[in-house]
Enzyme design. Structure first.
Site, PDB file in Angstrom:
ATOM      1  N   SER A   1     -11.332  -1.513   2.413  1.00 11.81           N
ATOM      2  CA  SER A   1     -10.690  -1.972   3.653  1.00 11.81           C
ATOM      3  C   SER A   1     -10.231  -0.763   4.456  1.00 11.81           C
ATOM      4  CB  SER A   1      -9.495  -2.865   3.331  1.00 11.81           C
ATOM      5  OG  SER A   1      -9.900  -4.037   2.678  1.00 11.81           O
TER       6      SER A   1
ATOM      7  N   ARG B   1       0.809  -1.221   0.000  1.00 16.41           N
ATOM      8  CA  ARG B   1       0.000   0.000   0.000  1.00 16.41           C
ATOM      9  C   ARG B   1       0.846   1.277   0.000  1.00 16.41           C
ATOM     10  NH1 ARG B   1      -2.346  -3.721  -1.257  1.00 16.41           N
ATOM     11  NH2 ARG B   1      -4.313  -4.549  -0.453  1.00 16.41           N
TER      12      ARG B   1
ATOM     13  N   GLU C   1      -5.934   2.313   6.588  1.00 19.55           N
ATOM     14  CA  GLU C   1      -5.557   2.278   5.175  1.00 19.55           C
ATOM     15  C   GLU C   1      -6.185   3.442   4.427  1.00 19.55           C
ATOM     16  OE1 GLU C   1      -6.447  -0.663   1.428  1.00 19.55           O
ATOM     17  OE2 GLU C   1      -5.521  -1.562   3.194  1.00 19.55           O
TER      18      GLU C   1
END
Length: 302
Positions: free
Chosen positions: A227, A177, A297
């Site tokens: 998410s 990420r 996230e």
């Protein structure tokens, strides 16, 4: 908010589509957020570069917004320029030797469909991710054991001095990420993906399989940013949240999804403050009961 009249006028004088006080909630999958002081929708790469130059000259804050699938804007909005990269920067072209070129504003779902049409495999994991190529490169988006890192051959991007650069996928520091763009800045203009030949029927079957899994397991019927937490080392965020009995926990209009506890969803009228308070409560409980530290996230923009 400050008065960004000079910025707005400069953008409009340059022939760009720009407006003041545009609500940001409709441009995010969370459906949360106050107004942008100035909102610009460039119709081409040239217009994007012009908008970036004007913003820098005026010394204003900047946020680049793609499809808004991993973004949570503050309730008070964004006191600066939001550039919406979507239509106008979404061209897709087939290249040689199993490559596809796509603009930063390209919808990932459309990119996957184009790959299927060309009988090229490798992007199936991204089918159903409601983001853009620019955002996917920026955060090295991934799902179902696939990630951009595996298929990204080259990226065209703009550096802080306004120069167009071209870098190989290997040079982009792509990790979990993150990328060199999330670490050091730069604006993604477009990307080239290197894929492999495969029967179209096999590609279609895999895409449909992953789409069905998303529908079955994810709360796609409610607004969310996907998410909410990153995967902690040696564990899974959703499993930890389940273990702590937090499924369904609610703050205002925000709740931990009953269907998939890795998602915080907007039940209706949720605010940014609701989401952040809920995330703090979840992270605190998980740390207290398991020792794992959860990190968001979703990108919070204030």
């Amino acid at each position: 908010m400050q008065d960004q009249t000079a910025l707005l006028q400069a953008l409009q004088n340059a022939g760009l589509s720009a407006q003041a006080q545009v609500p940001l909630a409709p441009y995010t999958t969370f459906r949360i957020g106050g107004p942008a002081a100035v909102f610009c929708t460039p119709a081409s790469e040239t217009e994007l570069i012009t908008a970036l130059r004007i913003c820098k000259e005026k010394g204003e804050r900047l946020y680049l917004l793609g499809r808004g699938s991993n973004t949570l804007f503050a309730d008070e909005g964004f006191d600066g320029l939001v550039i919406h990269i979507a239509e106008g920067l979404d061209a897709i072209e087939a290249g040689a030797d199993g490559t596809i070129m796509a603009g930063a504003g390209t919808n990932l779902i459309q990119l996957c469909k184009k790959a299927e049409e060309l009988s090229l495999t490798g992007l199936e994991f991204a089918y159903g991710i409601p983001g853009s190529v620019g955002g996917a490169v920026y955060m090295n988006a991934g799902a179902y054991d696939g990630e951009m890192k595996n298929v990204l051959a080259q990226v065209r991007w703009l550096d802080d001095e306004g120069n167009v650069q071209t870098s190989s996928g290997e040079a982009l520091e792509l990790g979990y990420r993150c990328s060199r763009f999330s670490k050091h800045g730069g604006v993604v203009l477009g990307a080239v993906f290197h894929l492999a030949a495969a029967p179209q029927a096999h590609i279609h079957a895999r895409m449909e399989e992953l789409r069905a899994r998303r529908i079955e397991k994810q709360p796609l019927d409610k607004p969310s940013a996907g998410s909410t937490f990153k995967r902690p080392k040696g564990a899974f965020a959703a499993a930890l949240i389940d273990e702590c009995g937090l499924k369904g926990l609610q703050v205002g209009g925000a709740a931990v999804s009953e269907k998939h506890s890795g998602f915080v969803v907007n039940l209706g009228g949720a605010t940014c403050a609701d989401v952040l308070e809920l995330c703090e409560q979840v992270a605190a409980r998980v740390y207290e009961q398991t020792g794992h530290q959860l990190e968001k996230e979703v990108k919070v923009v204030k």
